[in-house]
Write a protein that holds these residues in place. Structure first.
Motif, short mmCIF file in Angstrom:
data_model
loop_
_atom_site.label_atom_id
_atom_site.label_comp_id
_atom_site.label_asym_id
_atom_site.label_seq_id
_atom_site.Cartn_x
_atom_site.Cartn_y
_atom_site.Cartn_z
N MET A 108 -59.07 -3.37 -4.06
CA MET A 108 -59.79 -1.80 -4.52
C MET A 108 -57.82 -1.45 -5.26
SD MET A 108 -61.48 0.96 -3.57
CE MET A 108 -61.39 2.71 -4.49
N ILE A 109 -58.68 -1.08 -6.07
CA ILE A 109 -56.75 -1.02 -7.27
C ILE A 109 -56.77 1.18 -7.63
CG2 ILE A 109 -55.95 -0.64 -9.99
CD1 ILE A 109 -58.13 -3.30 -10.29
N PRO A 110 -55.61 1.56 -6.69
CA PRO A 110 -55.38 2.48 -6.79
C PRO A 110 -55.36 3.33 -8.18
CG PRO A 110 -53.42 1.33 -5.77
CD PRO A 110 -54.66 0.52 -5.87
N TYR A 111 -55.57 4.65 -7.56
CA TYR A 111 -56.32 5.84 -9.43
C TYR A 111 -55.23 5.41 -10.72
CZ TYR A 111 -60.66 7.09 -6.89
OH TYR A 111 -61.76 6.29 -6.61
N ASP A 112 -53.54 5.70 -9.15
CA ASP A 112 -52.35 5.74 -9.87
C ASP A 112 -52.17 4.79 -11.02
OD1 ASP A 112 -49.86 6.89 -10.92
OD2 ASP A 112 -48.97 5.28 -9.43
N LYS A 113 -52.51 3.40 -10.43
CA LYS A 113 -52.60 2.42 -11.67
C LYS A 113 -53.19 3.09 -12.58
CE LYS A 113 -49.08 1.08 -8.57
NZ LYS A 113 -48.25 2.43 -8.45
N LEU A 114 -55.04 2.81 -12.22
CA LEU A 114 -55.72 3.17 -13.54
C LEU A 114 -55.37 3.28 -14.06
CD1 LEU A 114 -59.01 2.49 -11.11
CD2 LEU A 114 -58.04 0.87 -12.91
N GLY A 115 -54.82 4.61 -14.21
CA GLY A 115 -54.38 5.80 -14.71
C GLY A 115 -53.87 5.38 -15.83
N HIS A 116 -52.32 4.66 -15.21
CA HIS A 116 -51.45 4.27 -16.35
C HIS A 116 -52.51 2.97 -17.64
CE1 HIS A 116 -47.79 5.45 -14.81
NE2 HIS A 116 -48.52 5.90 -13.40
N TYR A 117 -53.44 2.18 -16.34
CA TYR A 117 -53.81 1.36 -17.36
C TYR A 117 -54.66 1.85 -18.26
CZ TYR A 117 -57.11 -2.75 -18.94
OH TYR A 117 -57.64 -2.85 -19.55
N PHE A 118 -55.20 3.01 -18.52
CA PHE A 118 -56.11 3.77 -19.46
C PHE A 118 -55.18 4.12 -20.13
CE2 PHE A 118 -59.63 3.12 -16.22
CZ PHE A 118 -59.98 2.58 -17.18
N VAL A 119 -53.86 4.77 -20.06
CA VAL A 119 -53.46 5.36 -21.08
C VAL A 119 -52.40 4.50 -21.81
CG1 VAL A 119 -51.43 6.72 -20.99
CG2 VAL A 119 -53.10 8.07 -19.37
N GLY A 120 -52.53 3.34 -21.29
CA GLY A 120 -52.02 2.71 -21.81
C GLY A 120 -52.79 1.90 -23.37
N GLN A 121 -53.86 1.98 -22.33
CA GLN A 121 -54.97 2.01 -23.73
C GLN A 121 -55.62 2.27 -24.40
OE1 GLN A 121 -59.11 0.61 -21.53
NE2 GLN A 121 -58.63 -1.41 -22.08
N ILE A 122 -55.49 4.48 -24.36
CA ILE A 122 -55.27 4.98 -25.00
C ILE A 122 -54.98 5.25 -26.54
CG2 ILE A 122 -55.30 8.09 -25.60
CD1 ILE A 122 -56.89 7.40 -22.44
N ILE A 123 -52.86 5.19 -25.73
CA ILE A 123 -51.70 5.07 -27.27
C ILE A 123 -52.73 3.91 -28.01
CG2 ILE A 123 -49.94 4.57 -27.35
CD1 ILE A 123 -49.36 5.67 -24.09
N ALA A 124 -52.53 2.98 -27.72
CA ALA A 124 -52.73 1.56 -28.49
C ALA A 124 -54.30 1.61 -29.19
CB ALA A 124 -53.44 0.54 -27.20
N LEU A 125 -54.87 2.28 -28.62
CA LEU A 125 -56.27 2.68 -29.67
C LEU A 125 -56.20 3.80 -30.65
CD1 LEU A 125 -59.53 3.21 -27.13
CD2 LEU A 125 -58.84 1.35 -28.99
N CYS A 126 -54.59 5.02 -30.06
CA CYS A 126 -54.29 5.77 -31.41
C CYS A 126 -54.06 4.86 -32.07
CB CYS A 126 -54.31 6.80 -30.69
SG CYS A 126 -55.44 7.90 -30.30
N LEU A 127 -53.13 3.88 -32.32
CA LEU A 127 -52.41 3.46 -32.90
C LEU A 127 -52.89 2.39 -33.76
CD1 LEU A 127 -48.59 3.85 -31.13
CD2 LEU A 127 -49.35 5.11 -32.72
N ILE A 128 -53.39 1.30 -33.30
CA ILE A 128 -54.01 0.52 -33.69
C ILE A 128 -54.07 0.61 -35.42
CG2 ILE A 128 -55.69 -1.58 -33.65
CD1 ILE A 128 -55.03 -1.56 -30.40
N PRO A 129 -55.12 1.18 -35.70
CA PRO A 129 -55.88 1.43 -36.99
C PRO A 129 -54.72 1.51 -37.94
CG PRO A 129 -56.53 3.07 -35.47
CD PRO A 129 -55.98 2.87 -34.72
N PHE A 130 -53.24 1.75 -37.31
CA PHE A 130 -52.21 2.60 -38.48
C PHE A 130 -51.31 1.15 -38.47
CE2 PHE A 130 -54.52 6.20 -37.03
CZ PHE A 130 -54.20 6.48 -38.15
N PHE A 131 -50.40 0.26 -37.30
CA PHE A 131 -49.70 0.02 -37.31
C PHE A 131 -49.33 -1.35 -36.84
CE2 PHE A 131 -48.55 4.29 -36.59
CZ PHE A 131 -47.77 4.49 -37.28
#
Length: 72
Positions: A1-24
């Protein structure tokens, strides 16, 4: 099982990427995600007492997942 801390980092990485992908390019997006993960680990070094390289790995993995999905 993946710890919640690691899942938080995973989803923050996705959120940052989702915000930037349309522009860069994906190269720029991955660099920003990597730098944000490194910045967080530097912050942790001075405030929480240690660096967890797995946190950085999970942050970048979140953005890399979007990159792979985008290539398909």
């Amino acid at each position: 099982m993946i710890p919640y801390d690691k899942l938080g980092h995973y989803f923050v990485g996705q959120i940052i990427a989702l915000c930037l992908i349309p522009f860069f390019s994906m190269y720029f997006v991955m660099c920003v995600v990597l730098l944000s993960g490194l910045t967080k680990e530097i912050y942790d070094t001075f405030n929480n007492g240690g660096v967890e390289w797995q946190d950085l790995l999970f942050t970048v993995a979140g953005a890399a997942t979007l990159y792979l999905v985008r290539c398909i």
